[in-house]
Design an enzyme around this catalytic site. Structure first.
Site, PDB file in Angstrom:
ATOM      1  N   LYS A  14      39.999  44.473  32.250  1.00  0.00           N
ATOM      2  CA  LYS A  14      38.603  44.919  32.411  1.00  0.00           C
ATOM      3  C   LYS A  14      38.457  46.427  32.276  1.00  0.00           C
ATOM      4  CE  LYS A  14      38.298  43.773  36.772  1.00  0.00           C
ATOM      5  NZ  LYS A  14      39.643  43.274  37.045  1.00  0.00           N
ATOM      6  N   SER A  15      39.298  47.170  32.974  1.00  0.00           N
ATOM      7  CA  SER A  15      39.145  48.629  32.979  1.00  0.00           C
ATOM      8  C   SER A  15      39.418  49.223  31.605  1.00  0.00           C
ATOM      9  CB  SER A  15      40.072  49.256  34.023  1.00  0.00           C
ATOM     10  OG  SER A  15      39.645  48.904  35.326  1.00  0.00           O
ATOM     11  N   HIS A  49      45.604  54.915  36.314  1.00  0.00           N
ATOM     12  CA  HIS A  49      44.303  54.902  35.636  1.00  0.00           C
ATOM     13  C   HIS A  49      43.991  56.275  35.039  1.00  0.00           C
ATOM     14  CE1 HIS A  49      41.927  51.102  36.572  1.00  0.00           C
ATOM     15  NE2 HIS A  49      43.130  50.853  37.064  1.00  0.00           N
TER      16      HIS A  49
END
Length: 167
Positions: A14-15, A49
């Site tokens: 998703k990210s 991230h």
């Protein structure tokens, strides 16, 4: 203006998908992070991230006040909110009125001019949780996702890194 909701399970991609969608718009992207680095494991996740995204993002750490953060970044590049389910968890933990804040977000999103990509987890596809708190969170996440999907221009479900367009 576009409001794009990207949902899926844990480690679904998703990210990464949301980052690509946000980068597809003009302007310097703004990463609106709802996670808090409260332990070593979360610190590592945040670092991964950040490394994946690179330094070209403006970063805002917003564990609770999401609507003011979106309003304050209006008129610039696209915004990526990662993620709504952590934001919901933060609201519930802080004993805030999550339903009111979700509705405020839903009312605000269509009025924004700069694109917004929102990431959320689909938590309702598994077994029924064995405790009241987990069931309450699962139910709240389902309600939140329905409300935000209702105002989104596009909704994608990501499985194994592959997006499926729902709306």
């Amino acid at each position: 203006m576009a409001v794009i909701l990207i949902t899926g399970g844990a480690r679904s991609g998703k990210s990464t998908r949301a980052e690509a969608r946000a980068r597809s718009f003009a302007g310097q992207p703004v990463y609106v992070a709802t996670a808090e680095a409260l332990d070593g494991e979360m610190q590592e996740r945040i670092a991964r991230h950040r490394a994946r995204r690179g330094a070209d993002w403006i970063e805002r750490e917003v564990p609770l006040d999401l609507v003011p953060a979106l309003l304050s970044t209006e008129g610039g590049g696209p915004r990526l909110v990662d993620c709504l389910t952590l934001w919901l968890s933060n609201l519930m933990h802080a004993a805030r009125d999550w339903e009111r804040e979700v509705r405020e977000l839903a009312d605000t999103l269509p009025r924004l001019n700069s694109p917004v990509v929102l990431v959320t987890n689909e938590v309702g596809l598994g077994i029924v949780p064995d405790n009241a708190l987990a069931r309450s969170f699962r139910d709240a996440a389902g309600i939140m996702n329905q409300i935000i999907a209702g105002v989104a221009d596009e909704v994608e479900f990501v499985v194994a890194g592959l997006p499926l367009k729902l709306k």
